[in-house]
Enzyme design. Structure first.
Site: not given
Ligand code: THU
Length: 152
Positions: A57-59, A61, A69, A100, A103
């Protein structure tokens, strides 16, 4: 198709592995990734047999983004599921992407070091390795207190 060594090593059936792969692959469609256009799906096989899904879920910002994950684990934890038999991650690239660093540490909190992390590529092929190999010499809950995965 999973090989017998994988099923034996991790105590999973071939159908549990293929089901996890299908769920992780399907979870990519839940991704909200307008900035990177890099979809990540995650599926957790919980001890009770339930499979919990997550996606990135990107933002606007950028650093506020949550990886697939951590989305999946957060969902599972607040549903009362704190023990896991396998983690599956799927992306649209090949060779497959791995979780990453952040995670890996998040997973470390809730999974034994021998928990298999399955990484599926865009063609349905996977690489699998135990958490310990992705995060060697790691720091975890038992360094701070007695391990009690059921604790609140
Ligand atoms: N991403 C994940 O969801 N999981 C990872 O382990 C690596 C990266 C996401 C974050 C971001 O939305 C996109 O992939 C590109 O970095």
């Amino acid at each position: 198709m999973s090989d017998p060594t994988t099923t034996r090593t991790y105590g999973l059936t071939a159908s549990e592995i293929s089901n996890l792969g299908e769920k992780a692959t399907a979870a990519k469609s839940l991704a909200y990734c307008p900035y990177s256009d890099f979809r990540v799906g995650c599926a957790l096989l919980c001890e009770d047999g339930e499979v919990v899904l997550g996606a990135n879920i990107e933002n606007a910002s950028y650093p506020v983004t949550i990886c697939a994950e951590r989305t999946a684990f957060s969902k599972a934890i607040v549903e009362g599921r704190k023990r896991f038999r396998a983690v599956g991650v799927c992306t649209d690239i090949s060779p497959p992407a791995s979780p990453c660093g952040m995670c890996r540490q998040f997973i470390r909190e809730f999974c034994d070091l021998n928990t298999p992390i399955f990484m599926w590529d865009k063609d349905g092929q996977y690489v699998v390795m135990p958490l310990e190999k992705l995060l060697p010499m790691s720091f975890g809950p038992e360094q701070l207190r007695k391990p009690d995965p059921a604790s609140k």
